[in-house]
Design a protein around this motif. Structure first.
Motif, PDB file in Angstrom:
ATOM      1  N   ARG A 165     -31.710 -31.181 -34.300  1.00  0.00           N
ATOM      2  CA  ARG A 165     -32.932 -31.299 -33.807  1.00  0.00           C
ATOM      3  C   ARG A 165     -33.084 -32.840 -33.054  1.00  0.00           C
ATOM      4  O   ARG A 165     -33.276 -32.908 -32.002  1.00  0.00           O
ATOM      5  N   MET A 166     -32.308 -33.849 -33.865  1.00  0.00           N
ATOM      6  CA  MET A 166     -32.492 -35.180 -33.539  1.00  0.00           C
ATOM      7  C   MET A 166     -31.518 -35.382 -32.279  1.00  0.00           C
ATOM      8  O   MET A 166     -31.835 -36.068 -31.238  1.00  0.00           O
ATOM      9  N   ILE A 167     -30.316 -34.699 -32.176  1.00  0.00           N
ATOM     10  CA  ILE A 167     -29.610 -34.799 -31.147  1.00  0.00           C
ATOM     11  C   ILE A 167     -30.209 -34.324 -29.901  1.00  0.00           C
ATOM     12  O   ILE A 167     -30.115 -34.723 -28.588  1.00  0.00           O
ATOM     13  N   LEU A 168     -30.768 -33.081 -30.100  1.00  0.00           N
ATOM     14  CA  LEU A 168     -31.629 -32.480 -28.881  1.00  0.00           C
ATOM     15  C   LEU A 168     -32.513 -33.379 -28.127  1.00  0.00           C
ATOM     16  O   LEU A 168     -32.512 -33.507 -26.982  1.00  0.00           O
ATOM     17  N   GLU A 169     -33.422 -33.904 -29.243  1.00  0.00           N
ATOM     18  CA  GLU A 169     -34.583 -35.144 -28.506  1.00  0.00           C
ATOM     19  C   GLU A 169     -33.743 -36.119 -27.983  1.00  0.00           C
ATOM     20  O   GLU A 169     -34.064 -36.544 -26.772  1.00  0.00           O
ATOM     21  N   HIS A 170     -32.715 -36.772 -28.617  1.00  0.00           N
ATOM     22  CA  HIS A 170     -32.010 -37.741 -28.120  1.00  0.00           C
ATOM     23  C   HIS A 170     -31.616 -37.486 -26.819  1.00  0.00           C
ATOM     24  O   HIS A 170     -31.656 -38.520 -26.087  1.00  0.00           O
ATOM     25  N   LEU A 171     -30.774 -36.426 -26.457  1.00  0.00           N
ATOM     26  CA  LEU A 171     -30.317 -36.169 -25.207  1.00  0.00           C
ATOM     27  C   LEU A 171     -31.261 -35.838 -24.086  1.00  0.00           C
ATOM     28  O   LEU A 171     -30.867 -35.913 -22.932  1.00  0.00           O
ATOM     29  N   MET A 172     -32.293 -35.351 -24.575  1.00  0.00           N
ATOM     30  CA  MET A 172     -33.263 -34.774 -23.398  1.00  0.00           C
ATOM     31  C   MET A 172     -34.231 -36.224 -22.964  1.00  0.00           C
ATOM     32  O   MET A 172     -34.559 -36.128 -22.026  1.00  0.00           O
ATOM     33  N   THR A 173     -34.121 -37.334 -23.816  1.00  0.00           N
ATOM     34  CA  THR A 173     -34.694 -38.521 -23.239  1.00  0.00           C
ATOM     35  C   THR A 173     -34.883 -38.906 -21.967  1.00  0.00           C
ATOM     36  O   THR A 173     -35.755 -39.259 -21.248  1.00  0.00           O
TER      37      THR A 173
END
Lengths: 228, 228
Positions: free
Chosen positions: B205-213
């Motif tokens: 979940r963190m990776i997903l948010e991190h990459l979408m910023t």
DNA sequence: TCTTCGTAAAATATCTACATTTTTAAAAAA
DNA sequence: TTTTTTAAAAATGTAGATATTTTACGAAGA
């Protein structure tokens, strides 16, 4: 507009070369001699090098500077990795499709599942296998299309191209027993049920298992043919 | 063995052309005129067509038969899809890495995270951004390597190549504030913690948010420049 | 005798120049 | 304007020139 836009030679030889590599006309690791290719496809080096460059980008051919081109090698290790990668990617795509797919998506899956289940042995096993394979591809295509991401589907296509050489071994070797076919049919029915129930974890797990089943069979074929 | 194996011209012009497209030397959609390219890179059409064919396979260039090549178009729609696809794929890879990574994997992540956190503004923001970016890539590379699948990493590379043009807009436009950098640092630290704790759902979940910023920022840049 | 090394010839890959075909543009006619 | 004609520009393909690698063969050394 019946002027079938003339393809340049690079594109058409790319298609033929790719098909020939996948079908094993050129064995894995074989040197692709310019002179031979020129003769076989009846054109100059220019278009050939274009086609080969594309195949290098797709990892079906490897280029060694000043030493020409070779068919990409095959190995049991790659077989396992490539199927593993494909299965996991498709699992991810299925989860997204369940989250994002609409009514038309559901309807299309049902339609494709129906035509796939109805494949009958009418004109010899050769023809039947061909039809079955085409409809099977269409079935999985309909499922994955629901993820709605052009680029994930594109990544999937890339892996499909690479998996195709191994899958071809399977299709050639396997004479489908009607019980194996029946087993597949049940797997597909269960998968459709999980998809329509929007049960993402279950569907994803099923896809993964479903896609990995050919691996042991192909491994055997490869060992028998000394490709291990 | 210091004989630097002579690359053929096709390969070297491929590298240069790709870099130039990513850096925006040729704007999206622009026609790539043979005569211009011949002059700029000082070689014949043969090697050029080889390089362009590879870039077509990577979807950075599109070919239209008998009408030459164009830089692949860019759009906000593609920006969103490509980042979405990349983030989800990387999420999957991270889950697998957590399941499969060994001690060396953990150690490498810690090492790369450390060097990334220590990037200091010593010789101007230009240089700093460059170093930061390189180490940031290395950090994510170390994480994803743990999945152990050559082919999943290869699919990731393919998406990275395509995302790079959009990411370049972001790097060029964004002047890193020290608070933004600090925020990233905290995200990375939290990510490392989740990875070492082997908490797959949280890390994913963190990776997903991190990459979408970066997406909203890039979308703004594109609208401002009329690339929407 | 067997291996290693070196040389020369053949085979091969690579690249450019030019010929051919197709598209684009510009100008002329309707 | 709209269409037709014509000329320029561009893409594509092949042939041949050049450079590199591979192979063949024999001499020198172990």
């Amino acid at each position: 507009m019946e002027h079938s836009a003339r393809q340049n030679l690079g594109v058409s030889v790319y298609v033929r070369l790719k098909r020939d590599i996948i079908r094993g006309v050129y064995p894995a690791g074989e040197k692709l001699l310019m002179s031979r290719l020129k003769e076989r496809y009846d054109l100059g080096t220019g278009p050939l090098r274009e086609a080969l460059s594309q195949l290098v980008a797709e990892h079906l051919v490897v280029a060694i500077s000043q030493r020409g081109y070779r068919v990409a090698p095959m190995s049991v290790a790659e077989l396992e990795d490539i199927y593993d990668a494909r299965a996991h990617l498709e699992g991810l795509i299925v989860e997204l499709a369940i989250a994002r797919g609409d009514d038309a998506w559901e309807a299309d899956i049902l339609a494709k599942a129906h035509t796939l289940a109805k494949v009958m042995d009418v004109s010899g096993p050769e023809e039947m296998l061909d039809v079955w394979d085409r409809r099977h591809q269409a079935f999985h295509g309909a499922i994955t299309a629901g993820c709605g991401s052009r680029h994930l589907l594109q990544a999937r296509e890339g892996l499909l191209d690479q998996v195709e050489r191994y899958r071809h071994l399977w299709l050639c070797e396997t004479v489908f027993s009607s019980e194996a076919l029946e087993h597949k049919r049940q797997e597909h029915a269960a998968l459709v049920e999980a998809l329509l129930a929007r049960d993402a974890p279950r569907a994803s797990r099923m896809i993964l298992e479903h896609l990995m089943t050919p691996v042991p069979i192909i491994r055997e074929v490869m060992k028998r043919r000394g490709l291990g």
